[in-house]
Design a protein around this motif. Structure first.
Motif, PDB file in Angstrom:
ATOM      1  N   ILE A  53       0.846  -1.197   0.000  1.00 12.87           N
ATOM      2  CA  ILE A  53       0.000   0.000   0.000  1.00 12.87           C
ATOM      3  C   ILE A  53       0.881   1.248   0.000  1.00 12.87           C
ATOM      4  CG2 ILE A  53      -1.608   1.372   1.397  1.00 12.87           C
ATOM      5  CD1 ILE A  53      -3.123  -0.901   0.346  1.00 12.87           C
ATOM      6  N   GLN A  54       1.898   1.242   0.845  1.00  8.29           N
ATOM      7  CA  GLN A  54       2.790   2.398   0.963  1.00  8.29           C
ATOM      8  C   GLN A  54       3.582   2.633  -0.312  1.00  8.29           C
ATOM      9  OE1 GLN A  54       4.844   0.927   4.502  1.00  8.29           O
ATOM     10  NE2 GLN A  54       3.836   2.485   5.752  1.00  8.29           N
ATOM     11  N   ALA A  55       3.901   1.559  -1.041  1.00  9.99           N
ATOM     12  CA  ALA A  55       4.743   1.677  -2.224  1.00  9.99           C
ATOM     13  C   ALA A  55       3.968   2.101  -3.471  1.00  9.99           C
ATOM     14  CB  ALA A  55       5.440   0.335  -2.496  1.00  9.99           C
ATOM     15  N   ASN A  56       2.652   1.896  -3.490  1.00  7.25           N
ATOM     16  CA  ASN A  56       1.880   2.086  -4.715  1.00  7.25           C
ATOM     17  C   ASN A  56       1.475   3.544  -4.905  1.00  7.25           C
ATOM     18  OD1 ASN A  56      -0.266   1.898  -6.772  1.00  7.25           O
ATOM     19  ND2 ASN A  56      -0.074  -0.294  -6.429  1.00  7.25           N
ATOM     20  N   ARG A  57       1.862   4.116  -6.045  1.00  6.36           N
ATOM     21  CA  ARG A  57       1.562   5.521  -6.340  1.00  6.36           C
ATOM     22  C   ARG A  57       0.089   5.739  -6.690  1.00  6.36           C
ATOM     23  NH1 ARG A  57       5.588   8.845  -4.497  1.00  6.36           N
ATOM     24  NH2 ARG A  57       7.592   7.819  -4.860  1.00  6.36           N
ATOM     25  N   LEU A  58      -0.643   4.669  -6.961  1.00  5.41           N
ATOM     26  CA  LEU A  58      -2.059   4.793  -7.269  1.00  5.41           C
ATOM     27  C   LEU A  58      -2.919   4.704  -6.011  1.00  5.41           C
ATOM     28  CD1 LEU A  58      -2.306   2.605 -10.516  1.00  5.41           C
ATOM     29  CD2 LEU A  58      -2.038   5.075 -10.317  1.00  5.41           C
ATOM     30  N   ILE A  59      -2.261   4.530  -4.870  1.00  6.53           N
ATOM     31  CA  ILE A  59      -2.969   4.459  -3.590  1.00  6.53           C
ATOM     32  C   ILE A  59      -2.397   5.525  -2.661  1.00  6.53           C
ATOM     33  CG2 ILE A  59      -3.558   3.022  -1.601  1.00  6.53           C
ATOM     34  CD1 ILE A  59      -3.018   0.551  -3.322  1.00  6.53           C
ATOM     35  N   SER A  60      -3.261   6.281  -2.051  1.00  4.70           N
ATOM     36  CA  SER A  60      -2.823   7.249  -1.046  1.00  4.70           C
ATOM     37  C   SER A  60      -3.599   7.029   0.245  1.00  4.70           C
ATOM     38  CB  SER A  60      -3.004   8.682  -1.542  1.00  4.70           C
ATOM     39  OG  SER A  60      -4.333   8.921  -1.941  1.00  4.70           O
ATOM     40  N   ILE A  61      -3.016   7.446   1.337  1.00  6.13           N
ATOM     41  CA  ILE A  61      -3.630   7.276   2.660  1.00  6.13           C
ATOM     42  C   ILE A  61      -3.950   8.655   3.234  1.00  6.13           C
ATOM     43  CG2 ILE A  61      -3.277   6.454   5.017  1.00  6.13           C
ATOM     44  CD1 ILE A  61      -1.385   4.335   3.859  1.00  6.13           C
ATOM     45  N   LEU A  62      -5.183   8.805   3.662  1.00  5.73           N
ATOM     46  CA  LEU A  62      -5.602  10.041   4.320  1.00  5.73           C
ATOM     47  C   LEU A  62      -5.948   9.720   5.767  1.00  5.73           C
ATOM     48  CD1 LEU A  62      -6.371  13.007   4.378  1.00  5.73           C
ATOM     49  CD2 LEU A  62      -8.623  12.384   3.492  1.00  5.73           C
ATOM     50  N   PRO A  63      -5.067  10.048   6.707  1.00 11.65           N
ATOM     51  CA  PRO A  63      -5.343   9.734   8.114  1.00 11.65           C
ATOM     52  C   PRO A  63      -6.382  10.678   8.699  1.00 11.65           C
ATOM     53  CG  PRO A  63      -3.213  10.810   7.909  1.00 11.65           C
ATOM     54  CD  PRO A  63      -3.735  10.657   6.522  1.00 11.65           C
ATOM     55  N   ILE A  64      -7.204  10.167   9.585  1.00 10.58           N
ATOM     56  CA  ILE A  64      -8.134  11.009  10.338  1.00 10.58           C
ATOM     57  C   ILE A  64      -7.764  10.905  11.819  1.00 10.58           C
ATOM     58  CG2 ILE A  64     -10.028  10.925   8.688  1.00 10.58           C
ATOM     59  CD1 ILE A  64     -11.292   8.707  10.260  1.00 10.58           C
ATOM     60  N   PRO A  65      -7.948  11.987  12.576  1.00 16.51           N
ATOM     61  CA  PRO A  65      -7.534  11.972  13.987  1.00 16.51           C
ATOM     62  C   PRO A  65      -8.408  11.041  14.825  1.00 16.51           C
ATOM     63  CG  PRO A  65      -8.714  14.005  13.469  1.00 16.51           C
ATOM     64  CD  PRO A  65      -8.498  13.292  12.172  1.00 16.51           C
ATOM     65  N   THR A  66      -7.778  10.344  15.755  1.00 19.01           N
ATOM     66  CA  THR A  66      -8.513   9.439  16.636  1.00 19.01           C
ATOM     67  C   THR A  66      -9.106  10.194  17.822  1.00 19.01           C
ATOM     68  OG1 THR A  66      -6.479   8.938  17.846  1.00 19.01           O
ATOM     69  CG2 THR A  66      -7.061   7.467  16.037  1.00 19.01           C
ATOM     70  N   PHE A  67     -10.100   9.578  18.426  1.00 17.84           N
ATOM     71  CA  PHE A  67     -10.719  10.141  19.618  1.00 17.84           C
ATOM     72  C   PHE A  67      -9.681  10.160  20.742  1.00 17.84           C
ATOM     73  CE2 PHE A  67     -13.831   9.637  23.262  1.00 17.84           C
ATOM     74  CZ  PHE A  67     -14.415  10.889  23.102  1.00 17.84           C
ATOM     75  N   PRO A  68      -9.570  11.265  21.487  1.00 15.64           N
ATOM     76  CA  PRO A  68      -8.533  11.352  22.534  1.00 15.64           C
ATOM     77  C   PRO A  68      -8.556  10.163  23.496  1.00 15.64           C
ATOM     78  CG  PRO A  68      -9.609  13.475  22.239  1.00 15.64           C
ATOM     79  CD  PRO A  68     -10.374  12.482  21.394  1.00 15.64           C
ATOM     80  N   LYS A  69      -7.382   9.624  23.776  1.00 17.01           N
ATOM     81  CA  LYS A  69      -7.292   8.423  24.609  1.00 17.01           C
ATOM     82  C   LYS A  69      -7.802   8.644  26.025  1.00 17.01           C
ATOM     83  CE  LYS A  69      -3.644   5.942  22.174  1.00 17.01           C
ATOM     84  NZ  LYS A  69      -2.306   5.293  22.279  1.00 17.01           N
ATOM     85  N   TYR A  70      -7.642   9.854  26.546  1.00 16.48           N
ATOM     86  CA  TYR A  70      -8.071  10.098  27.927  1.00 16.48           C
ATOM     87  C   TYR A  70      -9.593  10.075  28.074  1.00 16.48           C
ATOM     88  CZ  TYR A  70      -8.788  14.960  26.367  1.00 16.48           C
ATOM     89  OH  TYR A  70      -9.191  16.082  25.691  1.00 16.48           O
ATOM     90  N   LEU A  71     -10.319  10.080  26.939  1.00 13.43           N
ATOM     91  CA  LEU A  71     -11.776   9.988  26.991  1.00 13.43           C
ATOM     92  C   LEU A  71     -12.276   8.589  26.638  1.00 13.43           C
ATOM     93  CD1 LEU A  71     -12.822  13.392  25.352  1.00 13.43           C
ATOM     94  CD2 LEU A  71     -12.958  12.755  27.763  1.00 13.43           C
ATOM     95  N   GLN A  72     -11.363   7.677  26.326  1.00 14.94           N
ATOM     96  CA  GLN A  72     -11.748   6.313  25.994  1.00 14.94           C
ATOM     97  C   GLN A  72     -11.838   5.483  27.270  1.00 14.94           C
ATOM     98  OE1 GLN A  72      -9.281   4.636  22.878  1.00 14.94           O
ATOM     99  NE2 GLN A  72      -9.109   6.600  21.839  1.00 14.94           N
ATOM    100  N   THR A  73     -12.863   4.624  27.356  1.00 16.34           N
ATOM    101  CA  THR A  73     -13.079   3.835  28.563  1.00 16.34           C
ATOM    102  C   THR A  73     -13.799   2.532  28.243  1.00 16.34           C
ATOM    103  OG1 THR A  73     -14.144   3.825  30.741  1.00 16.34           O
ATOM    104  CG2 THR A  73     -15.269   5.029  29.002  1.00 16.34           C
TER     105      THR A  73
END
Length: 489
Positions: free
Chosen positions: A119-139
């Motif tokens: 996935i990382q090597a392929n120029r026809l694939i890109s990754i768009l990260p989204i921010p995760t929910f803050p860990k201090y609010l996870q339970t």
């Protein structure tokens, strides 16, 4: 109150609403235009890309470019995972298959672990990260979960909406993993409507059934989740499901016509030669000191992968290993077991503490249990080096299947798995390529039967697995997803 007073009250409200609506319409995401495909040229690839043409996508460019050296990408797909991309292998395989046939894929999701190197090597694939929910609010606390869940949903709504609507160019297709369904399906439906994108839902399980594991079947939030999932999914352009059983449930429950797209092993899961197995066992830190005994057969290697969630009860495996250890003390012809469990998840520490307690109580004298987090290549090699794979996936819905078993089949590894759910026979044929169990006692008996002597039955299962593993991911994907996305081999 006269008419003038009423107008004075209404006018500010009307102006505010009108202004807000105007801003909303003016800032709507760009609409997909099928007449303007994305163009790719030779200069988009580095010299290193050209040397590794298959992995980089340069081979696809070469196959599809016109006489002017321009590749007009007609198929573009947003692959949406509201979860860790690295732990969503099926969605990664979708992206790789799209790119291999000249399509362009953008994977949108959390980046908490390494994605597949191809996935990382392929120029026809890109990754768009989204921010995760803050860990201090996870339970994991049920009461606190009810309090923080709305905040998490609001965070996900905005993160997903902004990523899909404003951080990516419009695509012809949007392929969404379900679950999680909240808020993915609603946000995806909204954006697909305004961007003129076709929505496809890839059903891995049901979101409401997973929520029921935490809150109970009768909880109001579970009932609301069930309604939501059906309401927003049925308006999609098309649907895939991981099993025929799931497709039948979707049809009867929500009148959704889904096409079964069974998981199959991708190309990088392959059986190992004896030389490759030996080299890997001696190289991997977790197996190095046991490698000579594993090669002689005085020890056996079993592997299980997990996300350490409630739908996999690892107490079943621990109880079976305790019983096996006792049997091996009385029956010295039984080999010892090295059990390696891979993966990350919320219940990992709970089970690690149980394993430490069992060792202190000397109840695992003939068994060693280790945990590991491996790269994609090492994980595939570990499966190819093992004697038996273990699946403890119990299925919250009864109609999904564990992809880990498919990966095991790709390396020629026989499987023992929890079989007390409807879809299990779609994947494993009892006594041909695996064994099913419904209790710790049954798993103990399977381990003893398969590992006794020279393992004749285990070898017969391996031959069945090798036959099953001949059908690969692309063989299954192309007639279903490739055809829908209008791609060619």
């Amino acid at each position: 109150m006269d008419l003038l007073d009423i107008l004075q009250l209404i006018l500010p409200v009307a102006v505010t609403i009108s202004t807000a609506l105007t801003i909303f319409i003016a800032t709507l995401p760009q609409i997909y235009d099928r007449s303007q495909p994305r163009e790719i040229v030779d200069s988009d690839f580095t010299e290193a890309d050209k040397k590794d043409a298959e992995k980089s996508g340069y081979a696809s460019y070469q196959a599809h470019k016109d006489e002017n050296g321009v590749f007009k990408v007609d198929t573009s797909v947003h692959v949406v995972v509201l979860g860790d991309i690295g732990r969503s292998p099926r969605m990664q395989y979708h992206a790789l298959s799209i790119a291999a046939r000249g399509g362009r894929a953008v994977i949108i999701g959390y980046v908490d672990s390494d994605v597949h190197p191809d996935i990382q090597a392929n120029r026809l694939i890109s990754i768009l990260p989204i921010p995760t929910f803050p860990k201090y609010l996870q339970t994991s606390n049920k009461l606190l979960f009810l309090l923080t869940a709305p905040l998490k949903v609001l965070h996900q709504v905005w993160s997903l909406y902004y990523a899909l609507g404003y951080k990516t160019a419009p695509a012809k297709w949007m392929l969404v993993q379900n679950p999680p369904s909240i808020p993915t399906l609603a946000v995806a439906q909204f954006l697909c409507f305004f961007r003129k994108t076709r929505l496809v839902v890839d059903w891995h399980n049901f979101g409401y059934s997973i929520l029921a594991l935490r809150l109970g079947d009768s909880h109001p939030l579970v009932r609301i989740s069930e309604w939501y999932e059906g309401f927003f999914s049925k308006r999609a352009f098309a649907h895939f499901s991981v099993t025929n059983a799931m497709a039948r449930v979707l049809k009867s429950k929500w009148a959704i016509e889904a096409v079964a797209l069974h998981d199959r092993p991708p190309a990088h899961f392959q059986p190992l030669t004896q030389a490759q197995r030996s080299a890997f066992l001696h190289r991997l830190p977790e197996t190095a000191q046991y490698a000579p005994d594993l090669e002689k057969g005085t020890w056996r290697l079993i592997v299980s992968s997990t996300s350490w969630t409630p739908d996999e009860d690892f107490s079943v495996l621990l109880e079976a290993l305790v019983a096996y250890s006792a049997s091996a003390t009385d029956q010295t012809h039984l080999p010892k077991i090295l059990a390696i469990i891979t993966g990350k998840g919320p219940q990992k520490e709970h089970y690690l503490s149980r394993i430490r307690a069992l060792n202190q109580e000397k109840r695992l004298l003939n068994v060693v249990v280790l945990t590991a987090w491996l790269s994609a290549e090492d994980y595939a090699s570990l499966l190819g080096s093992a004697d038996l794979g273990i699946s403890l996936h119990t299925s919250s819905s009864g109609v999904d299947l564990p992809m880990k078993v498919v990966d095991m089949f790709g390396t020629g590894l026989p499987v023992a798995g929890w079989s007390e759910f409807e879809a299990w026979p779609e994947l494993v044929t009892e006594g041909v390529n695996g064994r099913g169990f419904g209790s710790a006692e049954e798993l103990t008996r399977i381990l003893e039967e398969l590992f006794i002597g020279k393992g004749g039955e285990l070898e017969r299962l391996r031959q069945g697995v090798l036959e099953e593993g001949k059908r690969r991911w692309d063989d299954e994907w192309m007639p279903v997803a490739g055809r829908l996305f209008e791609l060619e081999d």
